[in-house]
Scaffold this motif. Structure first.
Motif, short mmCIF file in Angstrom:
data_model
loop_
_atom_site.label_atom_id
_atom_site.label_comp_id
_atom_site.label_asym_id
_atom_site.label_seq_id
_atom_site.Cartn_x
_atom_site.Cartn_y
_atom_site.Cartn_z
N GLY A 90 0.82 -1.20 0.00
CA GLY A 90 0.00 0.00 0.00
C GLY A 90 0.85 1.25 0.00
N THR A 91 0.19 2.38 -0.09
CA THR A 91 0.90 3.65 -0.10
C THR A 91 0.24 4.63 0.85
N ASP A 92 0.99 5.67 1.19
CA ASP A 92 0.56 6.66 2.17
C ASP A 92 0.34 8.00 1.49
N HIS A 93 -0.72 8.69 1.87
CA HIS A 93 -1.00 9.98 1.22
C HIS A 93 -0.01 11.05 1.65
N ALA A 94 0.64 10.84 2.81
CA ALA A 94 1.72 11.73 3.25
C ALA A 94 1.35 13.20 3.20
N GLY A 95 0.37 13.57 4.02
CA GLY A 95 -0.21 14.92 4.03
C GLY A 95 0.69 16.07 3.64
N ILE A 96 1.54 16.48 4.56
CA ILE A 96 2.35 17.68 4.31
C ILE A 96 3.24 17.51 3.10
N ALA A 97 3.94 16.37 3.05
CA ALA A 97 4.92 16.16 1.99
C ALA A 97 4.26 16.24 0.63
N THR A 98 3.14 15.55 0.47
CA THR A 98 2.48 15.56 -0.84
C THR A 98 1.90 16.93 -1.16
N GLN A 99 1.23 17.51 -0.18
CA GLN A 99 0.63 18.81 -0.45
C GLN A 99 1.69 19.81 -0.91
N LEU A 100 2.85 19.77 -0.26
CA LEU A 100 3.94 20.66 -0.65
C LEU A 100 4.35 20.44 -2.09
N GLN A 101 4.49 19.16 -2.45
CA GLN A 101 4.92 18.83 -3.81
C GLN A 101 3.90 19.31 -4.83
N VAL A 102 2.63 19.06 -4.51
CA VAL A 102 1.58 19.46 -5.45
C VAL A 102 1.56 20.98 -5.57
N GLU A 103 1.70 21.67 -4.45
CA GLU A 103 1.71 23.14 -4.48
C GLU A 103 2.86 23.64 -5.34
N LYS A 104 4.01 23.02 -5.13
CA LYS A 104 5.18 23.43 -5.88
C LYS A 104 4.96 23.22 -7.38
N ASP A 105 4.37 22.07 -7.68
CA ASP A 105 4.11 21.71 -9.06
C ASP A 105 3.13 22.70 -9.70
N LEU A 106 2.09 23.06 -8.94
CA LEU A 106 1.08 23.99 -9.43
C LEU A 106 1.70 25.34 -9.73
N LEU A 107 2.56 25.75 -8.83
CA LEU A 107 3.20 27.04 -8.98
C LEU A 107 4.09 27.06 -10.22
N ARG A 108 4.73 25.94 -10.43
CA ARG A 108 5.66 25.83 -11.55
C ARG A 108 4.92 25.75 -12.90
N THR A 109 3.89 24.91 -12.93
CA THR A 109 3.23 24.66 -14.21
C THR A 109 2.11 25.65 -14.51
N GLU A 110 1.34 26.01 -13.49
CA GLU A 110 0.18 26.87 -13.76
C GLU A 110 0.29 28.23 -13.10
N GLU A 111 1.35 28.40 -12.31
CA GLU A 111 1.56 29.65 -11.60
C GLU A 111 0.37 30.06 -10.75
N VAL A 112 -0.21 29.07 -10.10
CA VAL A 112 -1.29 29.40 -9.14
C VAL A 112 -0.95 28.81 -7.77
N THR A 113 -1.40 29.48 -6.74
CA THR A 113 -1.25 28.95 -5.39
C THR A 113 -2.49 28.13 -5.06
N ARG A 114 -2.37 27.36 -4.00
CA ARG A 114 -3.53 26.53 -3.66
C ARG A 114 -4.69 27.41 -3.21
N GLU A 115 -4.37 28.53 -2.57
CA GLU A 115 -5.44 29.44 -2.13
C GLU A 115 -6.19 29.99 -3.33
N GLU A 116 -5.47 30.33 -4.38
CA GLU A 116 -6.11 30.86 -5.57
C GLU A 116 -7.00 29.80 -6.24
N LEU A 117 -6.55 28.56 -6.14
CA LEU A 117 -7.27 27.47 -6.78
C LEU A 117 -8.51 27.07 -5.99
#
Length: 914
Positions: A90-117
């Motif tokens: 199985g795998t772990d959703h890894a709250g903080i770690a994953t959220q950080l990665q996704v946020e970073k990815d969003l900022l890089r690819t779409e230039e949006v923050t999670r708050e904006e989204l």
RNA sequence: GGGCGCAUAGCUCAGUUGGUUAGAGCGUCUCUCUUACACAGAGAAGGUCAGGGGUUCGAGUCCCUUUGCGCCCACCA
């Protein structure tokens, strides 16, 4: 020549994926591949491991390889023993770690923050991320050969596990073990969430100790000197504390002091917490931003001021400094104080600065309303489980670490101001303001019936769901067949670095929610370090990727390196050289296997029909001995002894030592000596060849079985070839009951010694020593490798054995079997004899071929001296209390050794006199 | 401040109820492309098991202690 033409080197690249697909398609990873009884044999106690679920954040690292190798070994071993073995992946959703990665990815690819989204959109992206990285990581785990049951795979955020999380939360809530309230917590200003104590890492950093004056109200001159490392927190001070017995400051206790630049009046209090010797001996108290100050504040009923906000900016409490960043404020406030004449001095000071484990930025202690688990009651049960031996921790020393942590445990802050995770199942009523906490989402307030409900926006700490892992993955809270049969699990294997984070919490949760220990054994492996010995981690940038290593050397080589190169709980350094060496071992297995298989295939042509199969188709036993060569007896005795040792070591979790012994046996005994002996035995043809091929097959078979849990791919591949070769040969009988795949073949059963072994092993050892000695001599003499030597062997005690063995093994050291004589005595004749002494055997070569060189004289002298030292030592030993007090067999052993040395020395002496 | 681990051959490390002359891999030096394997074979060199003390007939192994390195927990401003 035969259909079993295998390539000269083991081609792991094409083999590994093919073999893994074969296993997976064969259904071998399930505890039983009987479709009617998928793993449930009530008569047998299953062996169960829950995988430490990898995060869905990124790629494979060596920690993953380590646990996969370790756990796969355990699972394969038990599976081969016929025990229903289940490894739940199985795998772990890894709250903080994953959220950080996704946020970073969003900022890089779409230039949006999670708050904006927005929350909903963000979670969609997070799930998409999860899908991608989940497939990546599980693909890589497959590549490592993990024989886990993918049909039972789980994810911490999937429906079943979410239900388990909800159930666990509600139960604790109803028992009053979960509460919500304002407490001093660790706040991560970068992540804008609370983190638990465990998620804070301290780092020593150079800083300053700032000394300043706390002016007393109503006086222009009276002040208390105070030192601090964080001047900005002055703005939140609510007292100045001194030691009650401190003569310097006693007179000020009860008066008021003025907060610098703010002029706010705060009391001077006395508290024994203050160390008179440190700093100025006076302490500023900031209950809102320091754990110790918070406690002192509680004792003295001081107000708690929050002078920093969620972003670590100064609040209105800071008056003119409001809105400044904490570090900007530090500078400005200090400058202003300097201008106001309040500064005494600064001095360099080493700080222990708390950082967020994930974000890396400096964590700020803050008052915040969060959810907590009242942990004490859970910890007590968990403590007892280990104390009473219901759970064993390996290595044992970690039990102490566990006790120490459990005994000093503090309430666990479980709420996180994140979006990616299990939402806290509590709803607040807009009408009556009360909380509703239920298993199913409520439609109305449990207290007033209002429908104006808002769910708590926060999510749970990732480890809250991980703590339920061993049972939530098996269906809990439902009493599923899996849960009933496979729970409690058997083994929790993981790195010691997550003993507190995870293992401790699983034990507490398991006991609390299931009433049982979630596993009976905890095995903690060490951490992998790089070649410089530095712990590998992403943040340090030295986390090497295992994939290129596997590309170059193969999975088996990497697994073998990690398993055999490590001891429980101890860190290991990983180097290319080690992996390369073990790649070579895989190749050695392959080539020894090639030889055996070609030997079996060659039986067709020898024409063995007249020999009949009866003598060879039964198990090797004492009756076979009279048909066995000395080499046969020796290798079989060594193999059986190995099987016993490996079993003992596996039972004792000494996997590394077991692997090392198999390695040595396979390379040194089997490949270097027995295979060489077998070549000649095969060449003799007839029954001898048949006999030898059978022995080769048996030893290879058992070796492959022993190795399979460590190096599954090469062993499986080779074993398949071996099986097919046997079935097509006159030895088909041997393999007729073998299953189709090694992964489900039976584990070699240790058998007791039969009594004949020691003598055969000793005899063969002498043969080995003789040939090593002659080889040594040949090197010294720089003889042409092709030159066949004539030799006369003289021995009293081993005469008969040598007469039988020496001619047949002459080729080991390039003797001419036609010109070998074994006798019990000859006349010394320096003109025609050149003597060599091996143990108690003298070997003479025609002196016409060479004479004793000074170099050899030196060597002989050295050997004689060494013998003399040993004799002196032994004589002294045997003359001491040792002879009386030590056990008889031990004493006898030493006596025998002394006798042997005396004999050797006499012969060496004779040599020198020639 | 408390706890734990490590210190063995040039390098990386094994050595778990105390009992042969302390082992392996890599590296180094010599030979050899011998029909399973040069990802190999054969041979060799290389260690007062960190220092000191103790227990024992016997200690790399058990106890005490010193030194050096590393880790964990706690967090005195």
């Amino acid at each position: 020549m035969t259909e079993y033409q295998l390539p000269k080197t083991y081609d792991f690249k094409s083999t590994e994926p093919r073999i893994y697909a074969m296993w997976e398609q064969g259904g071998y990873f399930q505890p039983s591949n009987d479709p009617n009884q998928p793993g449930f044999d009530p008569a047998k106690k299953p062996f169960v491991i829950s995988i430490p679920p990898p995060n869905v954040t990124g790629e494979l690292h060596h920690g993953h390889v380590m646990f996969v190798a370790m756990e796969d070994l355990m699972i394969r071993y038990h599976r081969m023993k016929g025990i229903p073995a289940l490894w739940v992946p199985g795998t772990d959703h890894a709250g903080i770690a994953t959220q950080l990665q996704v946020e970073k990815d969003l900022l890089r690819t779409e230039e949006v923050t999670r708050e904006e989204l927005g929350r909903e959109k963000f979670l969609e992206r997070a799930w998409a991320w999860k899908v991608k990285y989940h497939s990546l990581i599980t693909q890589q785990i497959r590549r490592l050969g993990a024989s886990c049951d993918w049909s039972r795979e789980r994810f911490t955020l999937d429906e079943g596990l979410s239900k388990a999380v909800r159930e666990a939360f509600v139960r604790l809530y109803e028992k009053g073990l979960i509460y919500r309230g304002p407490r001093l917590i660790n706040w991560s200003p970068g992540l804008k969430t609370a983190v638990s104590d465990l998620e804070v890492e301290y780092a020593e950093e150079p800083g300053k100790l700032y000394y300043f004056k706390y002016m007393l109200a109503g006086s222009k001159t009276d002040f208390i000197p105070v030192a601090t490392t964080r001047p900005e927190t002055i703005l939140g001070d609510t007292a100045v504390a001194v030691h009650p017995d401190d003569k310097r400051y006693k007179k000020f206790v009860g008066r008021k002091a003025l907060v610098p630049m703010l002029g706010r009046e705060i009391p001077v209090i006395a508290d024994a917490y203050v160390t008179r010797e440190f700093g100025t001996g006076a302490l500023k108290i900031t209950p809102g931003h320091d754990p110790n100050d918070y406690e002192i504040g509680q004792r003295h009923g001081l107000p708690v001021l929050s002078m920093l906000d969620r972003e670590a900016k100064v609040t209105e409490i800071g008056g003119p400094y409001a809105g400044l960043d904490r570090f900007v404020c530090r500078e400005k406030l200090w400058a202003d104080m300097q201008a106001a004449g309040l500064v005494i001095k600064e001095e360099p000071y080493t700080l222990n600065v708390p950082h967020s484990e994930r974000g890396g930025e400096i964590v700020e202690p803050m008052i915040s309303t969060q959810w907590f688990v009242k942990i004490q009651p859970l910890a007590e049960a968990a403590l007892k489980a280990v104390r009473d031996g219901h759970i064993t921790i390996i290595p044992e020393r970690f039990e102490k670490v566990y006790y120490n942590w459990m005994e000093n445990i503090k309430d666990w802050c479980i709420s996180r101001q994140l979006w990616w995770g299990h939402r806290i199942p509590v709803w607040y009523c807009d009408d009556c303001g009360k909380q509703t906490c239920t298993r199913a989402d409520p439609t109305q307030c449990a207290h007033c019936g209002s429908q104006q409900l808002r769910q708590d926006p926060d999510v749970l700490d990732t480890w809250f769901s991980s703590g339920l892992w061993p049972f939530s993955t098996l269906g809990w809270p439902e009493e599923t067949p899996d849960y009933k049969y496979f729970y409690p699990t058997t083994m929790m294997e993981t790195g010691y670095d997550i003993l507190f984070f995870w293992v401790a919490r699983m034990i507490m949760d398991g006991l609390e929610f299931t009433g049982q220990e979630p596993f009976s054994t905890v095995y903690l492996h060490g951490l992998i370090r790089d070649e410089l010995g530095v712990k590998m981690s992403k943040s340090k940038g030295n986390a090497s990727d295992p994939a290129p290593l596997m590309d170059e050397y193969g999975t088996d080589a990497l697994r073998f390196t990690l398993l055999v190169g490590s001891t429980p709980g101890n860190d290991m350094t990983l180097s290319l050289k080690k992996v390369e060496g073990n790649r070579n071992f895989a190749n050695k297995i392959w080539n020894a296997g090639r030889f055996v298989i070609s030997a079996i295939s060659s039986l067709q042509k020898i024409g063995t029909q007249e020999s009949g199969n009866q003598a060879f188709s039964q198990n090797p036993d004492t009756q076979s001995l009279n048909t066995w060569s000395l080499a046969d007896s020796w290798i079989w005795a060594r193999l059986q002894s190995l099987v016993r040792e490996v079993e003992r070591l596996f039972q004792a979790y000494q996997y590394g030592e077991a692997g090392r012994q198999i390695y040595e046996f396979f390379w040194n005994d089997f490949a270097d000596w027995y295979v060489e002996a077998a070549k000649r035995q095969m060449a003799l043809g007839g029954e001898r060849a048949l006999q030898t091929a059978q022995m080769l097959a048996r030893v290879l078979d058992i070796s492959l079985r022993l190795l399979h849990p460590i190096t599954p791919f090469v062993t499986e591949e080779l074993w398949g070839h071996l099986r097919r070769a046997l079935l097509a040969s006159p030895l088909a009988e041997l393999a007729k009951d073998w299953p189709k795949a090694l992964i489900i073949a039976s584990w070699p059963e240790p058998r007791p010694e039969e009594g004949w072994e020691a003598e055969k092993v000793a005899d063969f050892k002498l043969i080995q020593n003789i040939h090593s000695g002659i080889r040594n001599l040949r090197t010294e003499k720089k003889l042409n490798p092709r030159q066949r030597l004539s030799a006369t062997f003289v021995s009293g005690r081993n005469l008969e054995m040598l007469q039988q063995q020496v001619p047949g093994t002459a080729y080991f050291s390039g003797l001419d079997p036609e010109k070998v004589v074994v006798t019990n005595a000859i006349e010394y004749n320096p003109e025609i004899h050149y003597p060599l002494v091996i143990d108690t055997v003298e070997i003479y070569f025609p002196a016409s071929e060479w004479g004793i060189s000074p170099k050899e004289r030196t060597r002989i002298q050295k050997e004689l001296t060494e013998s003399q030292i040993q004799m002196d030592r032994l004589e002294k030993l045997l003359g001491s209390d040792f002879a009386i007090k030590a056990p008889a067999p031990v004493v006898q052993k030493e006596r025998d050794r002394l006798a042997a040395f005396q004999e050797t020395a006499a012969k060496l002496k004779a040599q020198l006199e020639l």
